[in-house]
Design a protein around this motif. Structure first.
Motif, PDB file in Angstrom:
ATOM      1  N   TYR A 499       0.858  -1.171   0.000  1.00 25.55           N
ATOM      2  CA  TYR A 499       0.000   0.000   0.000  1.00 25.55           C
ATOM      3  C   TYR A 499       0.896   1.222   0.000  1.00 25.55           C
ATOM      4  CZ  TYR A 499      -3.062   3.618   1.895  1.00 25.55           C
ATOM      5  OH  TYR A 499      -3.759   4.797   2.103  1.00 25.55           O
ATOM      6  N   LEU A 500       0.840   2.031  -1.068  1.00 25.18           N
ATOM      7  CA  LEU A 500       1.682   3.217  -1.191  1.00 25.18           C
ATOM      8  C   LEU A 500       3.126   2.868  -0.852  1.00 25.18           C
ATOM      9  CD1 LEU A 500      -0.650   5.881   0.468  1.00 25.18           C
ATOM     10  CD2 LEU A 500      -0.295   5.466  -1.968  1.00 25.18           C
ATOM     11  N   GLU A 501       3.724   2.084  -1.717  1.00 21.03           N
ATOM     12  CA  GLU A 501       5.004   1.425  -1.437  1.00 21.03           C
ATOM     13  C   GLU A 501       6.095   2.366  -0.950  1.00 21.03           C
ATOM     14  OE1 GLU A 501       8.213  -1.486  -3.660  1.00 21.03           O
ATOM     15  OE2 GLU A 501       6.265  -1.133  -4.548  1.00 21.03           O
ATOM     16  N   ASP A 502       6.199   3.563  -1.515  1.00 20.88           N
ATOM     17  CA  ASP A 502       7.294   4.456  -1.161  1.00 20.88           C
ATOM     18  C   ASP A 502       7.034   5.270   0.105  1.00 20.88           C
ATOM     19  OD1 ASP A 502       8.698   3.622  -3.363  1.00 20.88           O
ATOM     20  OD2 ASP A 502       7.915   5.211  -4.662  1.00 20.88           O
ATOM     21  N   ALA A 503       5.849   5.169   0.650  1.00 24.35           N
ATOM     22  CA  ALA A 503       5.487   6.036   1.775  1.00 24.35           C
ATOM     23  C   ALA A 503       6.188   5.664   3.078  1.00 24.35           C
ATOM     24  CB  ALA A 503       3.966   6.002   1.992  1.00 24.35           C
TER      25      ALA A 503
END
Length: 556
Positions: A499-503
């Motif tokens: 889920y929103l990998e770079d977050a």
């Protein structure tokens, strides 16, 4: 495996008598009606706070690290069940040391009984082999396994809790601090209930020691799925060897167990044996049995580590001071020169402000390695390392602040002294039994404090500071404290797809399925704005009680 040794953040007005010292602490104000009027507010505050913690907060004598005021949620390094205790400092053993210190300062049996309650809880929590796990659940093995299968398993960055080993650990000084408390409690009144658990802890340290002198991270040896893993490696991380050496020295001093001197010497020699050859005369966090640096958790790559090297240099200087034997410092200059060689260049100091050295150094090249992560939770996330310093993980420092000049100055000072000068008063040369320092919670007891005639000295606390603490103690009997580490409640495992990998590359917590602790004021951008809850802090209690102890029972 970051060490969490508790230490006072403010200096205290005490000169604490150590083993062999000439000075003895003055009696404290006592528990009875003869308390001087000027001391009554402080003595009353101490008793109210200790009574609240021991009667309302403790669970069967055990403590974690922090609690909401209604005790509906509590935390150690991760969220804890109400039926659990935490062994890692500043948990249950640290509270026992504080209570025993308060007893020494005042003579009030209330504190001894509280220390006794803590010690009996730790005896119940003691592994059959003699050490301690990070945690213990009074509700039984099934309840503990349930915790590991839910909360522990989903703490993305806390891999040591993702698997239930069923053995004990030297990590984070938990076994060391618990063992020291058993030693102190047995010595206090020679209560036979504490003798066998104490000797069981001593046997745990000696029986787990490898022939070469080092220790594994966990014992008895086992790994995930029955396969050996990093927990069986010879471990320097979190100063495992240094903590065990200090405990064995205390046992030799206080119990006269001179046969432990052989274990101590083997352990000290292991530091020498595992220093790597030139041109990289350094150490890693862990080592295989054939002396090769090894990785551990997935964000601890196979590498040399600058902070471990700095710590081991300091320990070798300690060992030289203890023995006068030049073998312990023969290669220290090489290690110091290597640290100077691998320090951060100016352009990286801008990325890592107030730091001097990268944490990891590649074996064979001296090139820094940096750990990163991708994904959003333990199911879909992963750690990896490369040579790019951009966006390193935030929960495990990728650069360190090391004072190599101070280490070099200490080396030069010791090297200029004769062996006789160095070892004068060495605890390795004292024929026990002799008394240990009387206070362990005001600050960490160091090897220097165990020399003959040594004193532990600290600076004064003003009456204004002590009165401020009295005024801040609330009507319930605790000091309200901002809880700076909370967790997401367990809601089940995460999905395979990030889920929103770079977050979450640099945050302490991933998505809402991650049960890792985090500071609510520094939550990921995907989280709603949060404030730190106010609650009950064990570390805060120990700190504040230490200030009041120092105020009511100064030693001149």
């Amino acid at each position: 495996m970051k060490r969490r040794t508790f230490a006072m953040s403010i200096l205290l007005p005490v000169a604490l008598a150590a083993c062999g010292g000439d000075s003895e602490p003055e009696p404290g104000p006592g528990p009875g009606p003869d308390v001087p009027a000027e001391m009554a507010p402080y003595v009353d505050a101490m008793k109210r706070a200790a009574t609240f913690m021991s009667e309302e907060v403790a669970y069967k004598g055990g403590y974690v690290w922090s609690y909401l005021p209604d005790l509906s949620r509590s935390w150690g390094e991760m969220e804890a069940k109400r039926t659990m205790l935490w062994v890692q400092p500043p948990g249950t053993p640290s509270m026992g040391h504080l209570y025993l210190d308060a007893y020494h300062a005042t003579g009030d049996e209330l504190y001894y009984k509280a220390a006794e309650q803590v010690t009996l809880a730790l005896i119940e929590a003691q592994h059959e082999a003699g050490g301690w796990n990070y945690i213990y659940d009074f509700a039984g093995e099934e309840s503990l396994k349930d915790w590991y299968d839910t909360i522990g398993k989903n703490g993305w960055r806390l891999e040591e809790f993702q698997h239930y080993y069923g053995n004990a650990t030297f990590d984070d000084a938990g076994t060391a601090v618990a063992s020291q408390l058993l030693l102190r409690m047995y010595l206090e009144k020679k209560d036979e209930r504490f003798r066998e658990p104490l000797y069981k802890a001593i046997r745990f340290v000696t029986e787990s020691q490898y022939e070469g002198g080092g220790w594994p991270q966990r014992f008895p040896l086992m790994g995930k799925g029955g396969q050996p893993d990093y927990t069986s490696y010879i471990t320097f991380n979190d100063d495992v060897a240094g903590e065990n050496i200090k405990f064995l020295i205390m046992c030799n001093l206080a119990l006269g167990e001179s046969q432990l001197l052989g274990n101590i010497e083997r352990a000290m020699d292991n530091f020498v044996a595992l220093q790597q050859p030139a041109p990289q005369p350094a150490w890693g966090l862990q080592f295989t049995q054939d002396g090769k640096p090894a990785g551990a958790r997935t964000y601890e790559p196979e590498a040399l580590t600058t902070h471990t090297t700095a710590n081991n240099i300091q320990q070798l200087l300690n060992f030289y001071n203890l023995t006068g034997d030049e073998k312990y410092i023969a290669r220290v200059p090489e290690a110091l020169d290597w640290l100077d060689k691998v320090k951060l260049p100016p352009e990286l100091v801008e990325i890592f402000p107030d730091r001097t050295h990268p944490t990891y150094i590649e074996i064979g090249t001296d090139v820094p390695l940096y750990v990163h992560r991708r994904g959003s939770n333990v199911v879909n996330g992963e750690y990896y390392f490369d040579k790019d310093p951009a966006k390193p993980i935030g929960h495990y420092g990728q650069a360190r602040k090391l004072d190599v000049d101070a280490m070099r100055a200490r080396y030069e000072e010791l090297a200029a002294m004769s062996p006789e000068e160095l070892a004068a008063g060495s605890p390795l040369r004292i024929a026990g039994p002799v008394e240990l320092p009387r206070y362990f919670s005001l600050r960490e007891v160091k090897l220097d404090d165990l020399y003959a005639g040594a004193t532990m000295t600290t600076a004064p606390v003003t009456e204004e500071e002590a009165l401020k603490l009295v005024g801040e103690l609330n009507a319930e009997g605790y000091w309200p404290t901002k809880i700076t580490m909370i967790t997401n409640p367990y809601v089940g495992p995460g999905t395979d797809e990030p889920y929103l990998e770079d977050a979450y590359a640099t945050t302490h917590v991933g998505d809402r399925n991650d049960t890792s602790p985090y500071d609510p004021t520094k939550a990921p951008a995907t989280y709603p704005a949060e404030e730190s809850p106010t609650g009950i802090s064990v570390e805060g209690f120990i700190k504040n009680m230490g200030v009041l102890i120092a105020h009511v029972a100064p030693v001149k």
